[in-house]
Design a protein around this motif. Sequence first.
Motif, mmCIF file in Angstrom:
data_model
loop_
_atom_site.group_PDB
_atom_site.id
_atom_site.type_symbol
_atom_site.label_atom_id
_atom_site.label_comp_id
_atom_site.label_asym_id
_atom_site.label_seq_id
_atom_site.Cartn_x
_atom_site.Cartn_y
_atom_site.Cartn_z
ATOM 1 N N ASP A 174 0.990 -1.182 -0.075
ATOM 2 C CA ASP A 174 -0.026 0.195 -0.030
ATOM 3 C C ASP A 174 0.783 1.254 0.146
ATOM 4 O O ASP A 174 0.421 2.454 -0.561
ATOM 5 N N TYR A 175 2.054 1.319 0.736
ATOM 6 C CA TYR A 175 2.951 2.191 0.762
ATOM 7 C C TYR A 175 3.540 2.677 -0.608
ATOM 8 O O TYR A 175 4.102 3.655 -0.851
ATOM 9 N N LEU A 176 3.690 1.442 -1.535
ATOM 10 C CA LEU A 176 4.140 1.721 -2.696
ATOM 11 C C LEU A 176 3.297 2.264 -3.734
ATOM 12 O O LEU A 176 3.699 3.449 -4.263
ATOM 13 N N GLU A 177 1.891 1.987 -3.553
ATOM 14 C CA GLU A 177 1.140 2.931 -4.409
ATOM 15 C C GLU A 177 0.986 4.469 -3.684
ATOM 16 O O GLU A 177 0.723 5.180 -4.421
ATOM 17 N N LYS A 178 1.102 4.488 -2.387
ATOM 18 C CA LYS A 178 1.260 5.992 -1.879
ATOM 19 C C LYS A 178 2.300 6.643 -2.469
ATOM 20 O O LYS A 178 2.307 7.888 -2.968
ATOM 21 N N SER A 179 3.459 6.013 -2.630
ATOM 22 C CA SER A 179 4.807 6.671 -3.219
ATOM 23 C C SER A 179 4.501 7.245 -4.796
ATOM 24 O O SER A 179 4.803 8.036 -5.083
ATOM 25 N N TYR A 180 3.701 6.121 -5.466
ATOM 26 C CA TYR A 180 3.525 6.350 -6.952
ATOM 27 C C TYR A 180 2.676 7.690 -6.779
ATOM 28 O O TYR A 180 2.933 8.382 -7.824
ATOM 29 N N GLU A 181 1.763 7.690 -6.032
ATOM 30 C CA GLU A 181 0.770 9.134 -6.078
ATOM 31 C C GLU A 181 1.501 10.304 -6.028
ATOM 32 O O GLU A 181 1.240 11.363 -6.228
ATOM 33 N N GLN A 182 2.626 10.112 -5.082
ATOM 34 C CA GLN A 182 3.540 11.164 -4.744
ATOM 35 C C GLN A 182 4.491 11.530 -5.951
ATOM 36 O O GLN A 182 5.374 12.675 -5.788
ATOM 37 N N GLY A 183 4.633 10.723 -6.847
ATOM 38 C CA GLY A 183 5.360 11.012 -8.157
ATOM 39 C C GLY A 183 6.658 9.922 -8.471
ATOM 40 O O GLY A 183 7.333 10.019 -8.972
ATOM 41 N N LEU A 184 6.609 8.803 -7.173
ATOM 42 C CA LEU A 184 7.713 7.926 -7.507
ATOM 43 C C LEU A 184 7.667 7.224 -8.840
ATOM 44 O O LEU A 184 6.545 6.793 -9.094
#
Length: 354
Positions: free
Chosen positions: A144-154
């Motif tokens: 889920d944190y990877l998805e959050k990171s993607y939303e942040q621009g990762l």
Amino acid sequence: MFIFDAHLDLAMNAMEWNRDLRWTVEDIRKSEQDLTDKPDRGKNTVSFDAMRQGNIGLCVATQIARYVKPENPLPGWNSSQQAWAQTQGQLAWYKAMEADGFIKQITDKATLNAHLKSWEEDRENTPIGYILSLEGADSIIDLDYLEKSYEQGLRAIGPAHYGPGTYAFGTDSVGGIGAKGKELLKKVQSLNIILDATHLCDQSFWETMNAYQGPVWASHNNCRKFVNHNRQFSDEQLLELIDRDAVIGTALDAWMMVPNWQRGKSTPEKMGVTLDLMVQNIDHICQLAGNSLHVGIGTDLDGGFGTEQSPSDLDTIADLQKIPELLRNKGYGTEDISNIMHKNFIRFLNKTWK
């Protein structure tokens, strides 16, 4: 010539080494002249000003925070939650630099090509573009944190850094990716995040190649042919990446460029470390590929080292502008040099970000 640098630890320098990258390199060095906590104090090479002087208008900029289990002797955070919080502090710094007009986050094909056009037409007033990458995935508490990171621009991620990690084994360690690593790779592929193969140990590298079919690059990696250490890639690994249409960014850490480097004892001058050795690595990858389409620049400058462990003919990152002439002297033509300095990574991004 426009330069794309595929690996700079900008936020680490700002948040952990307390360097204000809005200052000139000279001013940062002056501010550190009495500090002795790190070997590279007063020997930094990177600032926004130096990047502009060197026409480095686009880079891959990292978040990095290692989570170390009790048996791991490497420095790092004692929990993945602490590591996550550290990467969030780094992200907050990037956002503050964006708000101050120094940098701009690039996340897709539209923002990439708009940035390149703006830089060409009005370089003086265009912020430096950066693509956010995570070096070592230990701070990803769960997927889920990877998805959050993607939303942040990762937009890129390396599963491991040094030593054993949560999702893979990295430099100077031995082991595979396991169930957690395979789950991470599946999620990375589904989000179309670029996998950075840099730092994967041999076993984790090959297990990753077998499990993952998405976009892959190696942001800062040199050739084992010249320095026989697991941090570098063998010809077999380089050919695997080439076969996957990857781009390999060549790095400028002296110990990765010349054999038998001794940290704290060797010097670039005595060991003959110059930018010619970067060209040597570039040329080897081109010879393996049979073309100039799979290699670029990924300096790792100020990645825990400074001029004491950089090529002797490089004072700041602006000196990357010496590389085109060195390539010309090696027999490379204008188009090949453009490929190496920026076009290969930009072409890779345009293909990946459909």
